[in-house]
Design a protein around this motif. Structure first.
Motif, PDB file in Angstrom:
ATOM      1  N   GLY A   1      -7.874  -1.776  -8.775  1.00  0.00           N
ATOM      2  CA  GLY A   1      -8.253  -2.630  -7.640  1.00  0.00           C
ATOM      3  C   GLY A   1      -7.940  -4.093  -7.891  1.00  0.00           C
TER       4      GLY A   1
ATOM      5  N   ASP B   1       3.001  -9.160  -5.349  1.00  0.00           N
ATOM      6  CA  ASP B   1       3.699  -7.904  -5.604  1.00  0.00           C
ATOM      7  C   ASP B   1       5.207  -8.105  -5.780  1.00  0.00           C
ATOM      8  OD1 ASP B   1       1.299  -6.612  -5.407  1.00  0.00           O
ATOM      9  OD2 ASP B   1       1.957  -5.125  -3.926  1.00  0.00           O
TER      10      ASP B   1
ATOM     11  N   LEU C   1      -9.587  -3.245   0.776  1.00  0.00           N
ATOM     12  CA  LEU C   1      -9.322  -3.632  -0.601  1.00  0.00           C
ATOM     13  C   LEU C   1     -10.601  -4.113  -1.266  1.00  0.00           C
ATOM     14  CD1 LEU C   1      -6.133  -5.778   0.083  1.00  0.00           C
ATOM     15  CD2 LEU C   1      -6.197  -3.434  -0.714  1.00  0.00           C
ATOM     16  N   GLY C   2     -10.682  -3.893  -2.572  1.00  0.00           N
ATOM     17  CA  GLY C   2     -11.811  -4.392  -3.351  1.00  0.00           C
ATOM     18  C   GLY C   2     -11.497  -5.820  -3.784  1.00  0.00           C
TER      19      GLY C   2
ATOM     20  N   ARG D   1      -8.064  -5.304   4.898  1.00  0.00           N
ATOM     21  CA  ARG D   1      -6.838  -6.036   4.570  1.00  0.00           C
ATOM     22  C   ARG D   1      -6.260  -6.745   5.793  1.00  0.00           C
ATOM     23  NH1 ARG D   1      -1.388  -6.196   4.308  1.00  0.00           N
ATOM     24  NH2 ARG D   1      -0.352  -6.243   2.300  1.00  0.00           N
TER      25      ARG D   1
ATOM     26  N   GLY E   1      -4.440  -5.509  -7.552  1.00  0.00           N
ATOM     27  CA  GLY E   1      -3.146  -5.996  -7.047  1.00  0.00           C
ATOM     28  C   GLY E   1      -3.278  -7.282  -6.240  1.00  0.00           C
ATOM     29  N   MET E   2      -4.111  -7.243  -5.218  1.00  0.00           N
ATOM     30  CA  MET E   2      -4.254  -8.430  -4.370  1.00  0.00           C
ATOM     31  C   MET E   2      -4.975  -9.548  -5.134  1.00  0.00           C
ATOM     32  SD  MET E   2      -6.393  -8.960  -0.899  1.00  0.00           S
ATOM     33  CE  MET E   2      -7.927  -8.729  -1.787  1.00  0.00           C
ATOM     34  N   ASN E   3      -5.951  -9.168  -5.951  1.00  0.00           N
ATOM     35  CA  ASN E   3      -6.680 -10.181  -6.721  1.00  0.00           C
ATOM     36  C   ASN E   3      -5.728 -10.933  -7.648  1.00  0.00           C
ATOM     37  OD1 ASN E   3      -9.678  -9.924  -6.095  1.00  0.00           O
ATOM     38  ND2 ASN E   3      -9.061  -7.798  -6.335  1.00  0.00           N
TER      39      ASN E   3
ATOM     40  N   ASP F   1       7.373 -11.429  -0.630  1.00  0.00           N
ATOM     41  CA  ASP F   1       7.742 -10.317   0.249  1.00  0.00           C
ATOM     42  C   ASP F   1       7.504  -8.952  -0.384  1.00  0.00           C
ATOM     43  OD1 ASP F   1       9.819 -11.100  -1.415  1.00  0.00           O
ATOM     44  OD2 ASP F   1      11.415 -10.563  -0.036  1.00  0.00           O
TER      45      ASP F   1
ATOM     46  N   GLU G   1       8.006 -13.726   8.372  1.00  0.00           N
ATOM     47  CA  GLU G   1       7.439 -12.390   8.179  1.00  0.00           C
ATOM     48  C   GLU G   1       8.244 -11.404   9.032  1.00  0.00           C
ATOM     49  OE1 GLU G   1       5.105 -10.547   6.431  1.00  0.00           O
ATOM     50  OE2 GLU G   1       5.722  -8.925   7.775  1.00  0.00           O
ATOM     51  N   ARG G   2       8.611 -10.279   8.413  1.00  0.00           N
ATOM     52  CA  ARG G   2       9.477  -9.348   9.159  1.00  0.00           C
ATOM     53  C   ARG G   2       8.714  -8.614  10.267  1.00  0.00           C
ATOM     54  NH1 ARG G   2      10.045  -4.443   4.764  1.00  0.00           N
ATOM     55  NH2 ARG G   2       7.823  -4.049   4.772  1.00  0.00           N
TER      56      ARG G   2
ATOM     57  N   PRO H   1      -0.984 -10.952   2.136  1.00  0.00           N
ATOM     58  CA  PRO H   1      -2.083 -11.766   1.592  1.00  0.00           C
ATOM     59  C   PRO H   1      -1.606 -12.976   0.785  1.00  0.00           C
ATOM     60  CG  PRO H   1      -2.498  -9.424   1.214  1.00  0.00           C
ATOM     61  CD  PRO H   1      -1.129  -9.521   1.821  1.00  0.00           C
ATOM     62  N   ALA H   2      -0.632 -12.785  -0.109  1.00  0.00           N
ATOM     63  CA  ALA H   2      -0.205 -13.904  -0.966  1.00  0.00           C
ATOM     64  C   ALA H   2       0.509 -14.972  -0.154  1.00  0.00           C
ATOM     65  CB  ALA H   2       0.699 -13.389  -2.089  1.00  0.00           C
TER      66      ALA H   2
ATOM     67  N   GLY I   1       7.501 -13.659   3.594  1.00  0.00           N
ATOM     68  CA  GLY I   1       6.447 -12.650   3.488  1.00  0.00           C
ATOM     69  C   GLY I   1       5.103 -13.229   3.883  1.00  0.00           C
TER      70      GLY I   1
ATOM     71  N   LEU J   1      14.161 -11.157   6.167  1.00  0.00           N
ATOM     72  CA  LEU J   1      15.162 -11.710   5.248  1.00  0.00           C
ATOM     73  C   LEU J   1      16.160 -10.617   4.894  1.00  0.00           C
ATOM     74  CD1 LEU J   1      15.849 -14.231   3.354  1.00  0.00           C
ATOM     75  CD2 LEU J   1      14.835 -12.844   1.544  1.00  0.00           C
TER      76      LEU J   1
HETATM   77  C1  LIG Z   1      -3.626   2.330  -1.654  1.00  0.00           C
HETATM   78  C2  LIG Z   1      -3.726   0.917  -2.157  1.00  0.00           C
HETATM   79  C3  LIG Z   1      -4.963   0.411  -2.488  1.00  0.00           C
HETATM   80  C4  LIG Z   1      -5.077  -0.897  -2.969  1.00  0.00           C
HETATM   81  N1  LIG Z   1      -6.312  -1.372  -3.298  1.00  0.00           N
HETATM   82  C5  LIG Z   1      -6.421  -2.622  -3.792  1.00  0.00           C
HETATM   83  C6  LIG Z   1      -7.712  -3.159  -4.111  1.00  0.00           C
HETATM   84  O1  LIG Z   1      -8.748  -2.509  -3.962  1.00  0.00           O
HETATM   85  N2  LIG Z   1      -7.793  -4.426  -4.600  1.00  0.00           N
HETATM   86  C7  LIG Z   1      -6.668  -5.186  -4.780  1.00  0.00           C
HETATM   87  O2  LIG Z   1      -6.799  -6.325  -5.243  1.00  0.00           O
HETATM   88  N3  LIG Z   1      -5.439  -4.719  -4.466  1.00  0.00           N
HETATM   89  C8  LIG Z   1      -5.278  -3.463  -3.979  1.00  0.00           C
HETATM   90  N4  LIG Z   1      -4.044  -2.995  -3.640  1.00  0.00           N
HETATM   91  C9  LIG Z   1      -2.859  -3.847  -3.871  1.00  0.00           C
HETATM   92  C10 LIG Z   1      -2.609  -4.853  -2.736  1.00  0.00           C
HETATM   93  O3  LIG Z   1      -2.501  -4.212  -1.495  1.00  0.00           O
HETATM   94  C11 LIG Z   1      -1.345  -5.631  -3.024  1.00  0.00           C
HETATM   95  O4  LIG Z   1      -1.306  -6.045  -4.362  1.00  0.00           O
HETATM   96  C12 LIG Z   1      -1.255  -6.869  -2.132  1.00  0.00           C
HETATM   97  O5  LIG Z   1      -1.125  -6.473  -0.785  1.00  0.00           O
HETATM   98  C13 LIG Z   1      -0.067  -7.753  -2.532  1.00  0.00           C
HETATM   99  O6  LIG Z   1       0.054  -8.806  -1.619  1.00  0.00           O
HETATM  100  P1  LIG Z   1       1.468  -9.510  -1.397  1.00  0.00           P
HETATM  101  O7  LIG Z   1       1.247 -10.519  -0.332  1.00  0.00           O
HETATM  102  O8  LIG Z   1       2.020  -9.946  -2.699  1.00  0.00           O
HETATM  103  O9  LIG Z   1       2.460  -8.350  -0.883  1.00  0.00           O
HETATM  104  P2  LIG Z   1       2.375  -7.461   0.431  1.00  0.00           P
HETATM  105  O10 LIG Z   1       0.982  -7.174   0.798  1.00  0.00           O
HETATM  106  O11 LIG Z   1       3.279  -6.305   0.209  1.00  0.00           O
HETATM  107  O12 LIG Z   1       2.986  -8.397   1.560  1.00  0.00           O
HETATM  108  C14 LIG Z   1       4.373  -8.636   1.640  1.00  0.00           C
HETATM  109  C15 LIG Z   1       4.731  -9.110   3.048  1.00  0.00           C
HETATM  110  O13 LIG Z   1       6.110  -9.428   3.091  1.00  0.00           O
HETATM  111  C16 LIG Z   1       6.689  -8.868   4.251  1.00  0.00           C
HETATM  112  N5  LIG Z   1       8.116  -8.618   3.966  1.00  0.00           N
HETATM  113  C17 LIG Z   1       8.639  -7.670   3.158  1.00  0.00           C
HETATM  114  N6  LIG Z   1       9.977  -7.747   3.139  1.00  0.00           N
HETATM  115  C18 LIG Z   1      10.301  -8.774   3.946  1.00  0.00           C
HETATM  116  C19 LIG Z   1      11.552  -9.356   4.329  1.00  0.00           C
HETATM  117  N7  LIG Z   1      12.703  -8.866   3.888  1.00  0.00           N
HETATM  118  N8  LIG Z   1      11.546 -10.414   5.168  1.00  0.00           N
HETATM  119  C20 LIG Z   1      10.369 -10.917   5.628  1.00  0.00           C
HETATM  120  N9  LIG Z   1       9.159 -10.407   5.312  1.00  0.00           N
HETATM  121  C21 LIG Z   1       9.127  -9.355   4.471  1.00  0.00           C
HETATM  122  C22 LIG Z   1       5.907  -7.596   4.507  1.00  0.00           C
HETATM  123  O14 LIG Z   1       5.998  -7.174   5.848  1.00  0.00           O
HETATM  124  C23 LIG Z   1       4.489  -8.024   4.107  1.00  0.00           C
HETATM  125  O15 LIG Z   1       3.787  -8.575   5.180  1.00  0.00           O
HETATM  126  C24 LIG Z   1      -3.910  -1.699  -3.145  1.00  0.00           C
HETATM  127  C25 LIG Z   1      -2.659  -1.177  -2.800  1.00  0.00           C
HETATM  128  C26 LIG Z   1      -2.567   0.114  -2.309  1.00  0.00           C
HETATM  129  C27 LIG Z   1      -1.202   0.646  -1.951  1.00  0.00           C
END
Ligand SMILES: Cc1cc2nc3c(=O)[nH]c(=O)nc-3n(C[C@H](O)[C@H](O)[C@H](O)COP(=O)(O)OP(=O)(O)OC[C@H]3O[C@@H](n4cnc5c(N)ncnc54)[C@H](O)[C@@H]3O)c2cc1C
Length: 453
Positions: free
Chosen positions: A323, A313, A63-64, A119, A325-327, A174, A45-46, A25-26, A22, A144
């Motif tokens: 706001g 996530d 995102l905030g 983002r 999730g990403m934080n 992911d 990354e897919r 951001p994380a 994945g 994956l």
């Molecule tokens: C409408 C909305 C508004 C938001 N606003 C905020 C905000 O203001 N502030 C904040 O902090 N957070 C916010 N969030 C939350 C934030 O977007 C997520 O918490 C954050 O993106 C999580 O990051 P992550 O890297 O854990 O997961 P993701 O961003 O979901 O990244 C996962 C990655 O893994 C990849 N992946 C998935 N499955 C596979 C696989 N099988 N094989 C390979 N790669 C794969 C995906 O393509 C993706 O690139 C918001 C979310 C939404 C939906």
């Protein structure tokens, strides 16, 4: 931090390669942080490489960014660069049905603000920086599909072909529908809880006026809260705003009843009339995009022996109303990196300590986001609620060390979420007791005065 500097004081990272599944951001932040500490990283990354691609309009979620995320960006040396491309939001403007807006500050001073970041741009910056390290290999279009825990093997689909790799250890980043989590938990005594919000969301763009000026106040989050639905908007550097329309999927006034131009106009006239003149291409935008769902998940365990660990996530998706999730995902990264460093190569202990430090708190965040939704839908315009908020901020200004509103603790500090909630409840009790004492004193004084006459 430069590429030459490594904080891996114990040298345990040398010759260690980690697979990160994945590149959101994380995953991309961790790739960079671990490369800086001497690890070799294979990031899978897919999707295709987002760098150099122009984001599809309506898919560029803003995102905030708040304290917890900022601290993680500071750890990888990118905070200043990210903030230069962000728009500071001093507070939120609540838009009422009659078209009036009321400003609510995010904190007591100019330090307690949020930053609106793109983002895609943030993700690309992190990937770009991680990709500069020769020890980092970025594998795009690798999805994956299967995990064999016994032989510690990952299987990816690459352009229709399946390939297998055997990494020393794996970080699952992911996202909410994590394949890695599902595969790791298969056959284990693991917990998993998933809930979908009745609302879906759709991204719309409020373009800047001619000359790049914003049509609404730029340096604020805008909220059009209604009991039945809502719009939240984050500002962009260009003067445009990314609007997120939150609406039930089904039933009266829902995405299901917003399919024709007439239905779209009727819904906006009913709930967001002041936005209609600002969005000349409203119908076109709504017809072009389809709504997405919002999911909230919690799970345990987060770690599998010394081989795999979940972040972001993948282990705690939350609704977006706080706001955070990403934080929170970025905070996971900071804690995981710290524990890996402190445990000097003992990954199993590092994973256990990381989960212990995080899971109870992200479970609380999950509840907080649900409460924030109720607050935005039902309370945000109530005079009692507003007075309570103002009182909270006033006491915070007066006694900044002793009294901190819950929102401030969540957004502007790194106090763990459960501790922030417990502290806020203590403050609630103090406020309640003080109000009761004050009321009794007032009644007593009135009686004394009345009887004395
Ligand atoms: C409408 C909305 C508004 C938001 N606003 C905020 C905000 O203001 N502030 C904040 O902090 N957070 C916010 N969030 C939350 C934030 O977007 C997520 O918490 C954050 O993106 C999580 O990051 P992550 O890297 O854990 O997961 P993701 O961003 O979901 O990244 C996962 C990655 O893994 C990849 N992946 C998935 N499955 C596979 C696989 N099988 N094989 C390979 N790669 C794969 C995906 O393509 C993706 O690139 C918001 C979310 C939404 C939906």
């Amino acid at each position: 931090m430069t590429r030459e500097q490594s904080t891996d004081v114990g040298g345990h990272a040398a010759n260690t390669r980690v697979a990160i599944v994945g590149g959101g951001p994380a995953g991309s932040l961790l790739a960079l942080a671990l490369a800086q500490r001497g690890y070799g990283v294979d990031l899978y990354e897919r999707r295709s490489d987002p760098r150099g691609q122009i984001a599809d309009r309506g898919k560029s979620i803003n995102l905030g960014l708040s304290k917890r995320g900022m601290q993680a960006l500071q750890m990888v040396g990118l905070l200043d660069r990210v903030l230069r491309r962000a728009v500071t939001m001093r507070g939120r403007i609540i838009h009422a049905m009659d078209g009036t807006g009321r400003f609510q500050p995010y904190g007591k001073d100019s330090a307690e603000v949020l930053h609106s970041v793109d983002r895609n741009e943030l993700n690309c910056t992190l990937l770009e920086e991680a990709g500069r390290y020769p020890s980092v290999k970025l594998h795009f279009e690798h999805q994956l599909v299967r995990v064999d825990k016994q032989s510690r093997e990952l299987e990816f689909n690459v352009s229709g072909q399946n390939i297998k790799v055997r990494p020393q250890w794996v970080i699952a980043a992911d996202g909410a529908f994590s394949t890695m989590r599902r595969e790791l938990q298969h056959g284990e005594r693991a917990d998993y809880h998933q809930e979908f919000h009745e609302w879906g969301y759709m991204e719309l763009t409020l373009d800047a006026a001619a000359g790049g000026t914003s049509k609404v106040e730029l340096r604020a989050l805008h909220v059009w809260p209604r009991r039945h639905c809502m719009i939240v908007s984050h500002p962009n550097l260009s003067g445009s705003h990314t609007l997120t329309l939150l609406l039930p999927f089904h039933g009266e006034d829902s995405f299901a009843t917003m399919r024709t131009p007439a239905e779209i106009e009727t819904l906006f006239t009913k709930y967001f009339p002041d936005l209609i003149p600002l969005l000349p291409d409203l119908v076109e935008q709504c017809m072009k995009h389809s709504p997405a769902g919002m999911v909230s998940t919690r799970t345990a365990p987060w770690a599998f022996a010394d081989w795999a660990v979940l972040v972001g996530d993948a282990c705690h998706a939350v609704y977006p109303f706080y706001g955070q999730g990403m934080n929170a995902a970025f905070e996971d990264c900071s804690v995981l990196v710290r524990e890996l460093n402190d445990c000097k190569g003992d990954r199993e202990t590092a994973f256990r300590r990381y989960e212990l430090a995080r899971r109870a708190h992200t479970d609380v965040l999950c509840d907080l986001t649900k409460a924030a939704c109720v607050e935005l839908r039902q309370k945000v315009r109530s005079p009692w609620f507003l007075a309570r908020k103002r009182l909270d901020l006033a006491i915070h200004r007066l006694l900044p060390q002793a009294w901190t509103p819950l929102y401030t603790m969540v957004a502007h500090t790194t106090i763990p979420y459960a501790e922030a909630l417990a502290r806020s409840r203590r403050q609630e009790r103090i406020l309640l007791c003080s109000s009761v004492v004050l009321a009794l004193l007032t009644v007593g004084a009135s009686l004394f005065y009345a009887l004395g006459r």
